[in-house]
Scaffold this motif. Structure first.
Motif, short mmCIF file in Angstrom:
data_model
loop_
_atom_site.label_atom_id
_atom_site.label_comp_id
_atom_site.label_asym_id
_atom_site.label_seq_id
_atom_site.Cartn_x
_atom_site.Cartn_y
_atom_site.Cartn_z
N THR A 130 0.86 -1.18 0.00
CA THR A 130 0.00 0.00 0.00
C THR A 130 0.90 1.24 0.00
O THR A 130 1.89 1.28 0.74
N ILE A 131 0.56 2.21 -0.81
CA ILE A 131 1.40 3.42 -0.89
C ILE A 131 1.41 4.20 0.42
O ILE A 131 2.31 5.00 0.65
N LEU A 132 0.44 3.95 1.28
CA LEU A 132 0.37 4.66 2.55
C LEU A 132 1.07 3.93 3.69
O LEU A 132 1.30 4.50 4.75
N GLY A 133 1.38 2.67 3.48
CA GLY A 133 1.92 1.86 4.56
C GLY A 133 0.81 1.41 5.49
O GLY A 133 -0.31 1.94 5.44
N THR A 134 1.10 0.43 6.29
CA THR A 134 0.09 -0.10 7.19
C THR A 134 0.76 -0.58 8.47
O THR A 134 1.97 -0.74 8.53
N SER A 135 -0.03 -0.76 9.49
CA SER A 135 0.49 -1.31 10.75
C SER A 135 -0.64 -2.06 11.43
O SER A 135 -1.81 -1.81 11.17
N ARG A 136 -0.25 -2.96 12.29
CA ARG A 136 -1.24 -3.71 13.07
C ARG A 136 -1.22 -3.19 14.50
O ARG A 136 -0.21 -3.27 15.18
N THR A 137 -2.31 -2.63 14.91
CA THR A 137 -2.47 -2.20 16.29
C THR A 137 -3.72 -2.91 16.80
O THR A 137 -4.83 -2.51 16.45
N PRO A 138 -3.57 -3.99 17.57
CA PRO A 138 -4.74 -4.74 18.00
C PRO A 138 -5.76 -3.85 18.71
O PRO A 138 -5.40 -2.98 19.50
N TYR A 139 -7.03 -4.11 18.42
CA TYR A 139 -8.11 -3.31 19.00
C TYR A 139 -8.02 -3.28 20.52
O TYR A 139 -8.22 -2.24 21.13
N ARG A 140 -7.69 -4.42 21.11
CA ARG A 140 -7.65 -4.47 22.58
C ARG A 140 -6.61 -3.52 23.17
O ARG A 140 -6.68 -3.16 24.33
N MET B 144 -5.96 -0.43 21.82
CA MET B 144 -6.25 0.96 21.44
C MET B 144 -6.61 1.83 22.65
O MET B 144 -6.28 3.00 22.67
N ARG B 145 -7.28 1.27 23.63
CA ARG B 145 -7.71 2.05 24.78
C ARG B 145 -6.68 2.04 25.91
O ARG B 145 -6.86 2.69 26.93
N VAL C 242 -6.42 6.98 21.61
CA VAL C 242 -7.69 7.50 21.07
C VAL C 242 -7.70 9.03 21.12
O VAL C 242 -8.08 9.69 20.17
N ALA C 243 -7.24 9.60 22.22
CA ALA C 243 -7.18 11.06 22.34
C ALA C 243 -6.23 11.64 21.29
O ALA C 243 -6.52 12.69 20.69
N ALA C 244 -5.10 10.97 21.06
CA ALA C 244 -4.14 11.44 20.06
C ALA C 244 -4.75 11.39 18.66
O ALA C 244 -4.57 12.31 17.86
N MET C 245 -5.49 10.31 18.34
CA MET C 245 -6.13 10.21 17.03
C MET C 245 -7.15 11.33 16.84
O MET C 245 -7.20 11.96 15.79
N LYS C 246 -7.95 11.57 17.85
CA LYS C 246 -8.95 12.64 17.77
C LYS C 246 -8.29 14.00 17.60
O LYS C 246 -8.76 14.83 16.81
N PHE D 137 -12.74 5.31 17.97
CA PHE D 137 -12.26 6.62 17.55
C PHE D 137 -13.41 7.62 17.53
O PHE D 137 -13.29 8.72 18.04
N ARG D 138 -14.56 7.23 16.96
CA ARG D 138 -15.69 8.14 16.84
C ARG D 138 -16.31 8.44 18.19
O ARG D 138 -16.61 9.57 18.52
N ARG D 139 -16.54 7.43 18.97
CA ARG D 139 -17.22 7.63 20.24
C ARG D 139 -16.24 7.85 21.38
O ARG D 139 -16.55 8.52 22.33
N GLY D 140 -15.09 7.20 21.30
CA GLY D 140 -14.05 7.43 22.29
C GLY D 140 -14.19 6.65 23.58
O GLY D 140 -13.23 6.46 24.28
#
Length: 152
Positions: free
Chosen positions: A69-79, A81-82, A92-96, A122-125
């Motif tokens: 992918t031209i953007l690159g990718t990474s795996r960050t498990p959902y568990r 993220m918080r 999540v705060a950094a993404m927002k 991300f949307r709901r936080g």
């Protein structure tokens, strides 16, 4: 019609067709409305770290035959993220924050089920909820005026 500023990222494991999907989203958006793309490097990690690039129409040409992918990718498990990192980083705060700093009208995430599971946090936080394909399509229609002719 106002220009739409669209964030675009790929996340999860690399798979065939990501560049084709990136190109398809970009070309459809350029044809439907006045679009400006911000490519977020290395998936959600790039959104957390603030790694991005302003993309031009030419950036989407000639990418169909490229691997990865031209953007690159990474795996960050959902568990994870918080989970607050040892350095105090709230992902999540950094993404927002970066989403708001970039003044994005919408964020298009390309990837599998894990990628789509991250968007609610991300949307709901604060909580995880199931996000159906219809919910994602309604969200994109509302935020980016993207129309879907068939279910994927």
């Amino acid at each position: 019609m106002a220009k739409r500023r669209i964030g675009l990222l790929t996340a999860g494991g690399d798979c065939p067709g990501l560049n084709a999907a990136i190109r398809g989203v970009a070309y459809a958006s350029y044809n439907l409305f006045d679009a400006e793309f911000i490519g977020i490097n290395d998936g959600f990690s790039g959104l957390i770290e603030g790694e991005f690039q302003k993309m031009k129409r030419e950036d989407f040409s000639g990418i169909l035959t490229l691997g990865g992918t031209i953007l690159g990718t990474s795996r960050t498990p959902y568990r994870n993220m918080r989970v607050i990192e040892q350095d105090g980083t709230d992902k999540v705060a950094a993404m927002k924050k970066h989403y708001k700093d970039l003044k994005l009208d919408c964020l298009i995430t390309l990837g599998g089920n894990g990628t789509q599971d991250r968007k609610p946090s991300f949307r709901r936080g604060t909580q995880r909820h199931r996000s159906s394909q219809d919910d994602r399509q309604r969200y994109l229609r509302h935020r980016c005026n993207i129309r879907f002719s068939q279910r994927c």
